[in-house]
Design a protein around this motif. Structure first.
Motif, mmCIF file in Angstrom:
data_model
loop_
_atom_site.group_PDB
_atom_site.id
_atom_site.type_symbol
_atom_site.label_atom_id
_atom_site.label_comp_id
_atom_site.label_asym_id
_atom_site.label_seq_id
_atom_site.Cartn_x
_atom_site.Cartn_y
_atom_site.Cartn_z
ATOM 1 N N GLN A 133 0.847 -1.194 0.000
ATOM 2 C CA GLN A 133 0.000 0.000 0.000
ATOM 3 C C GLN A 133 0.884 1.246 0.000
ATOM 4 O OE1 GLN A 133 -3.122 -1.631 -0.776
ATOM 5 N NE2 GLN A 133 -3.615 0.390 -0.044
ATOM 6 N N VAL A 134 0.485 2.224 -0.799
ATOM 7 C CA VAL A 134 1.121 3.537 -0.768
ATOM 8 C C VAL A 134 0.011 4.551 -0.520
ATOM 9 C CG1 VAL A 134 2.474 5.256 -2.024
ATOM 10 C CG2 VAL A 134 2.977 2.823 -2.318
ATOM 11 N N GLU A 135 0.256 5.456 0.413
ATOM 12 C CA GLU A 135 -0.724 6.467 0.805
ATOM 13 C C GLU A 135 -0.219 7.841 0.367
ATOM 14 O OE1 GLU A 135 -3.481 5.446 2.471
ATOM 15 O OE2 GLU A 135 -2.742 3.396 2.673
ATOM 16 N N GLN A 142 -7.388 15.302 1.537
ATOM 17 C CA GLN A 142 -7.875 14.013 1.049
ATOM 18 C C GLN A 142 -6.720 13.031 1.072
ATOM 19 O OE1 GLN A 142 -9.519 13.839 -2.979
ATOM 20 N NE2 GLN A 142 -9.197 11.640 -3.033
ATOM 21 N N GLN A 143 -7.001 11.796 1.445
ATOM 22 C CA GLN A 143 -6.000 10.745 1.415
ATOM 23 C C GLN A 143 -6.346 9.780 0.293
ATOM 24 O OE1 GLN A 143 -5.324 8.998 5.259
ATOM 25 N NE2 GLN A 143 -4.983 10.985 6.206
ATOM 26 N N VAL A 144 -5.347 9.415 -0.471
ATOM 27 C CA VAL A 144 -5.514 8.491 -1.588
ATOM 28 C C VAL A 144 -4.637 7.285 -1.309
ATOM 29 C CG1 VAL A 144 -5.229 8.160 -4.077
ATOM 30 C CG2 VAL A 144 -5.938 10.402 -3.195
ATOM 31 N N SER A 145 -5.241 6.097 -1.301
ATOM 32 C CA SER A 145 -4.504 4.858 -1.052
ATOM 33 C C SER A 145 -4.539 4.017 -2.312
ATOM 34 C CB SER A 145 -5.161 4.106 0.103
ATOM 35 O OG SER A 145 -4.471 2.921 0.374
ATOM 36 N N VAL A 146 -3.408 3.394 -2.629
ATOM 37 C CA VAL A 146 -3.340 2.547 -3.821
ATOM 38 C C VAL A 146 -2.484 1.315 -3.516
ATOM 39 C CG1 VAL A 146 -1.364 3.777 -4.818
ATOM 40 C CG2 VAL A 146 -2.948 2.574 -6.330
ATOM 41 N N SER A 147 -2.878 0.196 -4.082
ATOM 42 C CA SER A 147 -2.121 -1.033 -3.962
ATOM 43 C C SER A 147 -1.163 -1.123 -5.147
ATOM 44 C CB SER A 147 -3.069 -2.237 -3.964
ATOM 45 O OG SER A 147 -2.335 -3.437 -3.913
#
Length: 169
Positions: A133-135, A142-147
């Motif tokens: 995960q990278v945040e 706003q927080q954006v999380s991506v795998s």
């Protein structure tokens, strides 16, 4: 008859008391507002330590205002930085950037030779095929999380499990 009237009176009072509490209660929110900025197609080119690995992905901004990426982090890396590759006097130069704009109604690709992530100090045992995960945090909090899939050092943009994919520019 007195008993019936008294029972009806108590029922009416109870009904109106419950109805007034129910009417005064705030309405439940069924869903949060959709995120303006999202991230997709994330992958990390893992290099042997102590060399930093590179991270690549695409941001989409559905909002009507440009948003600034202000930070990046991952529980799987000790340090995550946003970098940009530029050309200066015929030489490639990488430098850290503190903010990156994602245009309103548009996309921004972090790709080799452009904006990208530099990921240092990977956790022990991290290997090709893992997902991390990278945040990201934006200027509006706003927080954006991506795998992100960890790939081999020779991985190229758009390489996925199902062959080549188109990568936005």
């Amino acid at each position: 008859m007195k008993r019936v009237c008294a029972s009806l009176g108590m029922f009416s009072l109870s009904f109106f008391a419950v109805a007034s509490v129910w009417a005064a209660a705030p309405a439940a929110t069924t869903s949060a507002a959709p995120a303006e900025v999202t991230a997709a197609n994330c992958w990390i080119r893992q290099l042997p330590s102590p060399a930093p690995s590179g991270g690549f992905l695409v941001f989409h901004n559905a909002g009507q205002q440009a948003r600034q990426l202000t930070s990046a982090s991952s529980p799987d890396y000790g340090q995550v930085m946003m970098h940009q590759t530029t050309q200066e006097s015929g030489m490639s130069k990488m430098s850290m950037v503190h903010q990156v704009a994602v245009p309103a109604g548009g996309s921004l690709a972090f790709k080799p030779g452009s904006y990208h992530l530099m990921l240092e100090q990977p956790r022990d045992g991290l290997k090709v095929g893992d997902h991390v995960q990278v945040e990201f945090v934006l200027d509006n909090q706003q927080q954006v999380s991506v795998s992100c899939e960890v790939k081999a050092p020779n991985a190229m943009p758009g390489m996925g499990k199902h062959g080549m994919k188109h990568m936005a520019h």
